[in-house]
Design a protein around this motif. Structure first.
Motif, PDB file in Angstrom:
ATOM      1  N   VAL A  16       0.840  -1.207   0.000  1.00  0.00           N
ATOM      2  CA  VAL A  16       0.000   0.000   0.000  1.00  0.00           C
ATOM      3  C   VAL A  16       0.868   1.246   0.000  1.00  0.00           C
ATOM      4  CG1 VAL A  16      -1.635   1.330   1.396  1.00  0.00           C
ATOM      5  CG2 VAL A  16      -1.997  -1.113   1.053  1.00  0.00           C
ATOM      6  N   ILE A  17       1.911   1.262   0.805  1.00  0.00           N
ATOM      7  CA  ILE A  17       2.813   2.420   0.857  1.00  0.00           C
ATOM      8  C   ILE A  17       3.520   2.611  -0.484  1.00  0.00           C
ATOM      9  CG2 ILE A  17       4.909   3.336   1.944  1.00  0.00           C
ATOM     10  CD1 ILE A  17       2.383   3.620   3.636  1.00  0.00           C
ATOM     11  N   VAL A  18       3.950   1.530  -1.104  1.00  0.00           N
ATOM     12  CA  VAL A  18       4.603   1.634  -2.419  1.00  0.00           C
ATOM     13  C   VAL A  18       3.628   2.185  -3.454  1.00  0.00           C
ATOM     14  CG1 VAL A  18       5.578   0.264  -4.307  1.00  0.00           C
ATOM     15  CG2 VAL A  18       6.345  -0.114  -1.980  1.00  0.00           C
ATOM     16  N   ILE A  45      -3.538  11.926   3.237  1.00  0.00           N
ATOM     17  CA  ILE A  45      -3.739  10.471   3.317  1.00  0.00           C
ATOM     18  C   ILE A  45      -2.395   9.746   3.232  1.00  0.00           C
ATOM     19  CG2 ILE A  45      -4.681   8.468   2.081  1.00  0.00           C
ATOM     20  CD1 ILE A  45      -7.066  10.256   1.344  1.00  0.00           C
ATOM     21  N   TYR A  46      -1.531  10.202   2.342  1.00  0.00           N
ATOM     22  CA  TYR A  46      -0.226   9.571   2.174  1.00  0.00           C
ATOM     23  C   TYR A  46       0.590   9.668   3.455  1.00  0.00           C
ATOM     24  CZ  TYR A  46       4.483   8.666   0.558  1.00  0.00           C
ATOM     25  OH  TYR A  46       5.742   8.166   0.432  1.00  0.00           O
ATOM     26  N   PHE A  50       1.796   6.643   5.856  1.00  0.00           N
ATOM     27  CA  PHE A  50       3.220   6.406   6.070  1.00  0.00           C
ATOM     28  C   PHE A  50       3.553   6.381   7.561  1.00  0.00           C
ATOM     29  CE2 PHE A  50       7.728   7.570   6.106  1.00  0.00           C
ATOM     30  CZ  PHE A  50       8.215   6.560   5.297  1.00  0.00           C
ATOM     31  N   LEU A  51       2.999   7.302   8.327  1.00  0.00           N
ATOM     32  CA  LEU A  51       3.233   7.309   9.769  1.00  0.00           C
ATOM     33  C   LEU A  51       2.653   6.060  10.436  1.00  0.00           C
ATOM     34  CD1 LEU A  51       2.670  11.059  10.648  1.00  0.00           C
ATOM     35  CD2 LEU A  51       4.828   9.818  10.571  1.00  0.00           C
ATOM     36  N   PHE A  53       2.328   3.187   9.001  1.00  0.00           N
ATOM     37  CA  PHE A  53       3.220   2.109   8.608  1.00  0.00           C
ATOM     38  C   PHE A  53       4.443   2.062   9.513  1.00  0.00           C
ATOM     39  CE2 PHE A  53       6.824   0.656   5.922  1.00  0.00           C
ATOM     40  CZ  PHE A  53       6.441  -0.665   5.812  1.00  0.00           C
ATOM     41  N   LEU A  54       5.024   3.215   9.819  1.00  0.00           N
ATOM     42  CA  LEU A  54       6.189   3.242  10.695  1.00  0.00           C
ATOM     43  C   LEU A  54       5.849   2.745  12.095  1.00  0.00           C
ATOM     44  CD1 LEU A  54       7.886   6.602   9.676  1.00  0.00           C
ATOM     45  CD2 LEU A  54       8.555   4.277   9.056  1.00  0.00           C
ATOM     46  N   VAL A  55       4.695   3.151  12.603  1.00  0.00           N
ATOM     47  CA  VAL A  55       4.269   2.699  13.932  1.00  0.00           C
ATOM     48  C   VAL A  55       4.017   1.194  13.917  1.00  0.00           C
ATOM     49  CG1 VAL A  55       2.398   2.859  15.623  1.00  0.00           C
ATOM     50  CG2 VAL A  55       3.369   4.931  14.649  1.00  0.00           C
ATOM     51  N   CYS A  56       3.343   0.696  12.883  1.00  0.00           N
ATOM     52  CA  CYS A  56       3.084  -0.745  12.781  1.00  0.00           C
ATOM     53  C   CYS A  56       4.378  -1.533  12.647  1.00  0.00           C
ATOM     54  CB  CYS A  56       2.174  -1.035  11.597  1.00  0.00           C
ATOM     55  SG  CYS A  56       0.478  -0.584  11.901  1.00  0.00           S
ATOM     56  N   MET A  57       5.361  -0.987  11.930  1.00  0.00           N
ATOM     57  CA  MET A  57       6.655  -1.655  11.815  1.00  0.00           C
ATOM     58  C   MET A  57       7.317  -1.781  13.177  1.00  0.00           C
ATOM     59  SD  MET A  57       8.753  -0.569   8.364  1.00  0.00           S
ATOM     60  CE  MET A  57       9.949   0.196   9.365  1.00  0.00           C
ATOM     61  N   LEU A  58       7.273  -0.723  13.951  1.00  0.00           N
ATOM     62  CA  LEU A  58       7.883  -0.757  15.274  1.00  0.00           C
ATOM     63  C   LEU A  58       7.182  -1.775  16.170  1.00  0.00           C
ATOM     64  CD1 LEU A  58       9.963   0.435  17.212  1.00  0.00           C
ATOM     65  CD2 LEU A  58       8.251   2.120  17.849  1.00  0.00           C
ATOM     66  N   ILE A  59       5.857  -1.772  16.176  1.00  0.00           N
ATOM     67  CA  ILE A  59       5.100  -2.709  17.000  1.00  0.00           C
ATOM     68  C   ILE A  59       5.339  -4.145  16.553  1.00  0.00           C
ATOM     69  CG2 ILE A  59       2.766  -3.458  17.604  1.00  0.00           C
ATOM     70  CD1 ILE A  59       1.976  -0.468  17.526  1.00  0.00           C
ATOM     71  N   ALA A  60       5.322  -4.388  15.245  1.00  0.00           N
ATOM     72  CA  ALA A  60       5.545  -5.741  14.729  1.00  0.00           C
ATOM     73  C   ALA A  60       6.960  -6.220  15.048  1.00  0.00           C
ATOM     74  CB  ALA A  60       5.294  -5.777  13.228  1.00  0.00           C
ATOM     75  N   THR A  61       7.923  -5.334  14.994  1.00  0.00           N
ATOM     76  CA  THR A  61       9.297  -5.705  15.339  1.00  0.00           C
ATOM     77  C   THR A  61       9.387  -6.108  16.801  1.00  0.00           C
ATOM     78  OG1 THR A  61      10.169  -4.208  13.671  1.00  0.00           O
ATOM     79  CG2 THR A  61      11.682  -4.930  15.368  1.00  0.00           C
TER      80      THR A  61
END
Length: 136
Positions: A16-18, A45-46, A50-51, A53-61
């Motif tokens: 989605v981000i891409v 919206i973009y 994107f923000l 996505f960054l938060v989800c990346m941190l949580i998933a990590t």
């Protein structure tokens, strides 16, 4: 099982981000033919996506780190700290040599943290099987 769902979610969210990034580039190319109000809505919206996505990346990590064995986790953290220090020193020295009058410490720390984090932990987000043999 939760690992598979998390990896699929991360891959979909990255797609989605891409797609939004490609649309953002197209919006700038055809800027004169599109209404400014539409561009402002799209940009908001973009950036929100994107923000998120960054938060989800941190949580998933963090979730994936919880599932690692102690030996692999310890190795990754040690390599993260070593990488952070090396990047910080390298970028700091480059700044001192090339721009001694304008050293941006926050920028150096952010790039060092992001680079070290990416090299040591992002494989947890996008690959189902990660082994410690990749990091030995």
């Amino acid at each position: 099982m939760a690992n598979d769902k998390l990896v699929k979610f991360n891959r979909i969210f990255l797609g989605v981000i891409v797609a939004l990034t490609i649309l953002l580039i197209l919006v700038y190319i055809f800027d004169n033919k599109i209404n400014n109000e539409i561009i402002q809505k799209f940009l908001s919206i973009y950036f929100i996506s994107f923000l998120l996505f960054l938060v989800c990346m941190l949580i998933a990590t963090l979730i994936q780190l919880k599932n690692l064995n102690k030996r692999d986790l310890k190795g990754r953290i040690i390599k993260f700290v070593k990488g952070f220090v090396c990047y910080f020193l390298f970028l700091g020295l480059l700044s001192i040599f090339f721009k001694p009058d304008n050293i941006d410490l926050f920028n150096i720390v952010a790039i060092s943290f992001g680079g070290s984090f990416g090299f040591n932990f992002l494989d947890l987000l996008f690959f189902k099987k990660t082994s410690e043999s990749n990091w030995s």
